[in-house]
Design a protein around this motif. Structure first.
Motif, PDB file in Angstrom:
ATOM      1  N   ILE A 116       0.842  -1.200   0.000  1.00  0.00           N
ATOM      2  CA  ILE A 116       0.000   0.000   0.000  1.00  0.00           C
ATOM      3  C   ILE A 116       0.876   1.248   0.000  1.00  0.00           C
ATOM      4  O   ILE A 116       0.617   2.216  -0.722  1.00  0.00           O
ATOM      5  CB  ILE A 116      -0.938   0.007   1.222  1.00  0.00           C
ATOM      6  N   TYR A 117       1.936   1.217   0.792  1.00  0.00           N
ATOM      7  CA  TYR A 117       2.790   2.402   0.923  1.00  0.00           C
ATOM      8  C   TYR A 117       3.614   2.644  -0.337  1.00  0.00           C
ATOM      9  O   TYR A 117       3.956   3.778  -0.653  1.00  0.00           O
ATOM     10  CB  TYR A 117       3.706   2.250   2.137  1.00  0.00           C
ATOM     11  N   ILE A 118       3.939   1.588  -1.048  1.00  0.00           N
ATOM     12  CA  ILE A 118       4.574   1.759  -2.360  1.00  0.00           C
ATOM     13  C   ILE A 118       3.615   2.499  -3.284  1.00  0.00           C
ATOM     14  O   ILE A 118       4.009   3.429  -3.994  1.00  0.00           O
ATOM     15  CB  ILE A 118       4.958   0.384  -2.961  1.00  0.00           C
ATOM     16  N   GLY A 119       2.345   2.071  -3.264  1.00  0.00           N
ATOM     17  CA  GLY A 119       1.343   2.746  -4.084  1.00  0.00           C
ATOM     18  C   GLY A 119       1.166   4.200  -3.714  1.00  0.00           C
ATOM     19  O   GLY A 119       0.821   5.027  -4.571  1.00  0.00           O
ATOM     20  N   LEU A 120       1.415   4.553  -2.454  1.00  0.00           N
ATOM     21  CA  LEU A 120       1.302   5.949  -2.025  1.00  0.00           C
ATOM     22  C   LEU A 120       2.508   6.774  -2.419  1.00  0.00           C
ATOM     23  O   LEU A 120       2.379   7.906  -2.909  1.00  0.00           O
ATOM     24  CB  LEU A 120       1.121   6.005  -0.504  1.00  0.00           C
ATOM     25  N   ASN A 121       3.700   6.252  -2.199  1.00  0.00           N
ATOM     26  CA  ASN A 121       4.903   7.080  -2.308  1.00  0.00           C
ATOM     27  C   ASN A 121       5.284   7.446  -3.732  1.00  0.00           C
ATOM     28  O   ASN A 121       5.934   8.472  -3.940  1.00  0.00           O
ATOM     29  CB  ASN A 121       6.080   6.383  -1.612  1.00  0.00           C
ATOM     30  N   ILE A 122       4.890   6.655  -4.702  1.00  0.00           N
ATOM     31  CA  ILE A 122       5.193   7.027  -6.093  1.00  0.00           C
ATOM     32  C   ILE A 122       4.446   8.302  -6.483  1.00  0.00           C
ATOM     33  O   ILE A 122       5.076   9.275  -6.925  1.00  0.00           O
ATOM     34  CB  ILE A 122       4.887   5.851  -7.039  1.00  0.00           C
ATOM     35  N   PRO A 123       3.129   8.380  -6.329  1.00  0.00           N
ATOM     36  CA  PRO A 123       2.464   9.654  -6.644  1.00  0.00           C
ATOM     37  C   PRO A 123       2.835  10.767  -5.668  1.00  0.00           C
ATOM     38  O   PRO A 123       2.920  11.939  -6.057  1.00  0.00           O
ATOM     39  CB  PRO A 123       0.975   9.316  -6.568  1.00  0.00           C
ATOM     40  N   LEU A 124       3.077  10.437  -4.393  1.00  0.00           N
ATOM     41  CA  LEU A 124       3.387  11.476  -3.408  1.00  0.00           C
ATOM     42  C   LEU A 124       4.721  12.145  -3.703  1.00  0.00           C
ATOM     43  O   LEU A 124       4.842  13.378  -3.639  1.00  0.00           O
ATOM     44  CB  LEU A 124       3.403  10.882  -1.998  1.00  0.00           C
ATOM     45  N   ALA A 125       5.745  11.342  -4.038  1.00  0.00           N
ATOM     46  CA  ALA A 125       7.055  11.911  -4.344  1.00  0.00           C
ATOM     47  C   ALA A 125       7.001  12.800  -5.577  1.00  0.00           C
ATOM     48  O   ALA A 125       7.628  13.870  -5.620  1.00  0.00           O
ATOM     49  CB  ALA A 125       8.080  10.790  -4.559  1.00  0.00           C
TER      50      ALA A 125
ATOM     51  N   ALA B  27       9.739   5.516  -4.274  1.00  0.00           N
ATOM     52  CA  ALA B  27       9.512   6.942  -4.508  1.00  0.00           C
ATOM     53  C   ALA B  27      10.445   7.484  -5.588  1.00  0.00           C
ATOM     54  O   ALA B  27      10.131   8.492  -6.225  1.00  0.00           O
ATOM     55  CB  ALA B  27       9.716   7.721  -3.209  1.00  0.00           C
ATOM     56  N   THR B  28      11.569   6.799  -5.804  1.00  0.00           N
ATOM     57  CA  THR B  28      12.474   7.230  -6.872  1.00  0.00           C
ATOM     58  C   THR B  28      11.792   7.163  -8.235  1.00  0.00           C
ATOM     59  O   THR B  28      12.137   7.923  -9.143  1.00  0.00           O
ATOM     60  CB  THR B  28      13.744   6.359  -6.895  1.00  0.00           C
ATOM     61  N   VAL B  29      10.814   6.240  -8.380  1.00  0.00           N
ATOM     62  CA  VAL B  29      10.049   6.189  -9.626  1.00  0.00           C
ATOM     63  C   VAL B  29       9.277   7.486  -9.823  1.00  0.00           C
ATOM     64  O   VAL B  29       9.191   8.024 -10.928  1.00  0.00           O
ATOM     65  CB  VAL B  29       9.080   4.981  -9.615  1.00  0.00           C
ATOM     66  N   GLY B  30       8.738   8.013  -8.710  1.00  0.00           N
ATOM     67  CA  GLY B  30       7.966   9.243  -8.785  1.00  0.00           C
ATOM     68  C   GLY B  30       8.779  10.445  -9.204  1.00  0.00           C
ATOM     69  O   GLY B  30       8.223  11.424  -9.730  1.00  0.00           O
ATOM     70  N   THR B  31      10.100  10.400  -8.993  1.00  0.00           N
ATOM     71  CA  THR B  31      10.941  11.528  -9.399  1.00  0.00           C
ATOM     72  C   THR B  31      11.292  11.485 -10.878  1.00  0.00           C
ATOM     73  O   THR B  31      11.892  12.440 -11.386  1.00  0.00           O
ATOM     74  CB  THR B  31      12.251  11.535  -8.582  1.00  0.00           C
ATOM     75  N   GLN B  32      10.950  10.407 -11.557  1.00  0.00           N
ATOM     76  CA  GLN B  32      11.366  10.238 -12.949  1.00  0.00           C
ATOM     77  C   GLN B  32      10.215  10.296 -13.952  1.00  0.00           C
ATOM     78  O   GLN B  32      10.452  10.413 -15.153  1.00  0.00           O
ATOM     79  CB  GLN B  32      12.086   8.887 -13.105  1.00  0.00           C
ATOM     80  N   ILE B  33       8.963  10.208 -13.482  1.00  0.00           N
ATOM     81  CA  ILE B  33       7.858   9.964 -14.404  1.00  0.00           C
ATOM     82  C   ILE B  33       7.371  11.206 -15.134  1.00  0.00           C
ATOM     83  O   ILE B  33       6.516  11.104 -16.012  1.00  0.00           O
ATOM     84  CB  ILE B  33       6.664   9.306 -13.672  1.00  0.00           C
ATOM     85  N   TYR B  34       7.882  12.402 -14.784  1.00  0.00           N
ATOM     86  CA  TYR B  34       7.445  13.600 -15.497  1.00  0.00           C
ATOM     87  C   TYR B  34       8.450  14.043 -16.549  1.00  0.00           C
ATOM     88  O   TYR B  34       8.373  15.158 -17.056  1.00  0.00           O
ATOM     89  CB  TYR B  34       7.159  14.734 -14.501  1.00  0.00           C
TER      90      TYR B  34
ATOM     91  N   MET C  82       1.929  10.311 -19.273  1.00  0.00           N
ATOM     92  CA  MET C  82       2.594   9.149 -18.679  1.00  0.00           C
ATOM     93  C   MET C  82       2.676   9.298 -17.160  1.00  0.00           C
ATOM     94  O   MET C  82       2.356   8.370 -16.402  1.00  0.00           O
ATOM     95  CB  MET C  82       3.993   8.971 -19.252  1.00  0.00           C
ATOM     96  N   GLY C  83       3.098  10.470 -16.696  1.00  0.00           N
ATOM     97  CA  GLY C  83       3.238  10.676 -15.260  1.00  0.00           C
ATOM     98  C   GLY C  83       1.924  10.538 -14.528  1.00  0.00           C
ATOM     99  O   GLY C  83       1.821   9.842 -13.506  1.00  0.00           O
ATOM    100  N   TYR C  84       0.879  11.192 -15.034  1.00  0.00           N
ATOM    101  CA  TYR C  84      -0.425  11.100 -14.384  1.00  0.00           C
ATOM    102  C   TYR C  84      -0.979   9.682 -14.456  1.00  0.00           C
ATOM    103  O   TYR C  84      -1.621   9.206 -13.510  1.00  0.00           O
ATOM    104  CB  TYR C  84      -1.410  12.061 -15.047  1.00  0.00           C
ATOM    105  N   GLY C  85      -0.736   9.009 -15.579  1.00  0.00           N
ATOM    106  CA  GLY C  85      -1.234   7.645 -15.733  1.00  0.00           C
ATOM    107  C   GLY C  85      -0.588   6.682 -14.749  1.00  0.00           C
ATOM    108  O   GLY C  85      -1.260   5.825 -14.162  1.00  0.00           O
ATOM    109  N   VAL C  86       0.725   6.809 -14.561  1.00  0.00           N
ATOM    110  CA  VAL C  86       1.431   5.961 -13.592  1.00  0.00           C
ATOM    111  C   VAL C  86       0.894   6.213 -12.184  1.00  0.00           C
ATOM    112  O   VAL C  86       0.632   5.277 -11.417  1.00  0.00           O
ATOM    113  CB  VAL C  86       2.947   6.217 -13.653  1.00  0.00           C
ATOM    114  N   CYS C  87       0.720   7.475 -11.828  1.00  0.00           N
ATOM    115  CA  CYS C  87       0.210   7.817 -10.492  1.00  0.00           C
ATOM    116  C   CYS C  87      -1.209   7.288 -10.288  1.00  0.00           C
ATOM    117  O   CYS C  87      -1.545   6.773  -9.209  1.00  0.00           O
ATOM    118  CB  CYS C  87       0.239   9.330 -10.292  1.00  0.00           C
TER     119      CYS C  87
END
Length: 495
Positions: free
Chosen positions: A283-292, A414-421, A431-436
């Protein structure tokens, strides 16, 4: 499981002068309720606001790089290509590798020392970013800032669990973590003020930003070493009466804090093998990608909606203001109903609505509304998850390691979240919004799955062992000594 104290024994406690003092506290009735009420009020006015202040500076120093980007960071440090995104990722590398080690250190030293020292060190790293001349210097500062910041976030829920009962944690944790949304709002205001009102011959706006937000952290870290309460046993005589201290000790024991060992390797292994901890990590993995991605790129996203640099800094404030209201409201209701999972799923659904608005519309108003919905959905999940993990793990080491695991897995991804934009489709960022959006759906699925698992386990224990009975401190310690922990027949999980 009930949180009521059942022991009728009078407990001897030591005064600060070292003498033993007999304190008789009624186990129930109006007099005890008055003592509990006074104690909780004192803690709510001292402990919770102070932890919130610490985390405000934690979040402020972590997220100010997004505001610094609009203030000329990339030009000042000569960043090219993907170097800005990589610098963001190095923070999470440092944060990830130091999670569990920090929890072990906290078992060796007092929480006040761990939190205070790490605050001083990350404040130094944050301030030193103002002196970065190139990519290497920026990366080094961000990496070590992540290493030291990991000493505060996971430690705070542990500290709170020493002073509050299971059904009181989410609201207090929300007050603590809600300060990160204040940091988002204040960060935008500070950046706007620096960009429009402060000018310096030798320092660029982005350098001033790091200095202004980093130096107070160093000072606050030094103060923390001396003023942060570590446990009910260390509450000062001037702060609580002997009766209040006695009640604080009893409440702590009823919250499964009878474990006094410095490090229990069996609890470490039990944390890793616990199925419910695996669910919470997912669950926390699912949170931290969009949060980061949200905290780092909101200023850029707002700017690409058509606002100028200074306006974009200011327009980052309303989404965080909306999030603050939701954090407090959702977590208060979670404690009131003693439910965690449904609130996590509901909050994730709100974030889903936000990402759908961001993806489906190119209209500035719809996009900005979507950004607000994302913040309103994501931020309440942080205190809900940390409270959920603290509620459902017995034993100091098991609880600490479980929270560290949660943060380790979350920050790693969360490192994924820093790369998706990094996409040429700006300002739409499909792509970024879709991943989140996909990972917010992951949160909904696994939180509801964990609810179903815990409900089934509680029902199984009810059918096999009958109605649960409160455990005395001696029974709690026996469960820990025998390696039973939260598998005890009388233990029931928060769902």
């Amino acid at each position: 499981m009930s949180d009521k104290i059942v022991t009728e024994k009078d407990v001897s406690i030591a005064s600060e002068a070292g003498q033993m003092q007999e304190v008789v506290v009624p186990q129930e009735g109006p007099e005890r309720e008055k003592i509990v009420k006074r104690l909780k009020l004192k803690l709510d006015l001292r402990l919770v606001p102070y932890l919130a202040l610490l985390y405000l500076f934690n979040a402020l120093d972590r997220g100010n790089i997004g505001n610094a980007r609009l203030a000329g960071l990339e030009e000042g440090t000569h960043l090219v290509g993907n170097q800005f995104y990589n610098a963001l990722s190095f923070f999470y590398f440092g944060y990830t590798i130091s999670q569990i080690p920090n929890m072990f250190i906290m078992k060796r030293v007092t929480p006040a020392v761990l939190v205070g020292v790490t605050m001083v060190l990350w404040g130094v790293c944050s301030t030193s970013m103002a002196g970065a001349k190139n990519y290497s210097g920026l990366v080094a500062a961000r990496f070590f800032m992540g290493v030291f910041e990991a000493g505060v976030g996971p430690a705070a829920p542990i500290i709170l669990s020493f002073f509050y009962l299971r059904h009181e944690l989410a609201w207090r944790t929300a007050l603590f973590y809600g300060s990160s949304t204040f940091a988002g709002a204040f960060g935008g205001l500070i950046a706007y003020g620096v960009a429009t009102n402060l000018a310096h011959e030798k320092l660029a706006p982005w350098q001033l930003l790091f200095i202004i937000e980093g130096i107070p952290t160093i000072f606050l870290g030094i103060v923390t070493i001396f003023v942060l309460p570590n446990s009910p046993e260390t509450l000062e005589r001037w702060f609580v009466t002997p009766e209040e201290r006695q009640v604080a000790l009893e409440r702590s024991r009823s919250g499964h804090n009878t474990d006094s060992t410095s490090l229990d390797k069996r609890q470490l292994l039990a944390s890793i093998k616990d199925v419910k901890n695996i669910f919470t990590c997912l669950i926390y993995i699912g949170l931290n990608i969009p949060l980061a991605s949200y905290t780092s790129f909101l200023p850029t996203i707002v700017k690409l909606m058509g606002y100028k640099d200074a306006e974009a800094q200011l327009m980052t404030v309303p989404p965080y203001a909306c999030a603050i209201v939701c954090v407090f409201a959702v977590c208060w209701n979670s404690d009131r109903t003693r439910r965690r999972g449904y609130h996590v799923a509901g909050s994730a659904a709100v974030a889903c609505i936000g990402y759908i608005l961001l993806i489906s519309s190119g209209h500035i108003g719809a996009n900005y509304t979507g950004a607000c919905f994302v913040a309103m959905g994501l931020y309440p999940i942080i205190p809900l998850m940390l409270s959920w993990v603290a509620n459902n793990n017995v034993g100091h080491t098991k609880r600490a390691v479980s929270i560290a695991m949660l943060n380790t897995f979350g920050q790693c991804f969360a490192t994924v979240g820093t790369q998706i934009y990094k996409t040429p489709t700006a300002p739409r960022f499909f792509m970024g919004y879709g991943v989140c959006l996909a990972f917010t759906v992951v949160m909904i699925v696994f939180s509801l799955a964990l609810v179903a698992y815990l409900k089934r386990e509680n029902s199984r224990r009810d059918a096999e062992y009958g109605a649960p009975k409160p455990l005395t401190p001696e029974e709690q310690q026996e469960a820990i000594d025998n390696g039973i922990y939260d598998d005890h027949p009388s233990y029931r999980f928060f769902i």
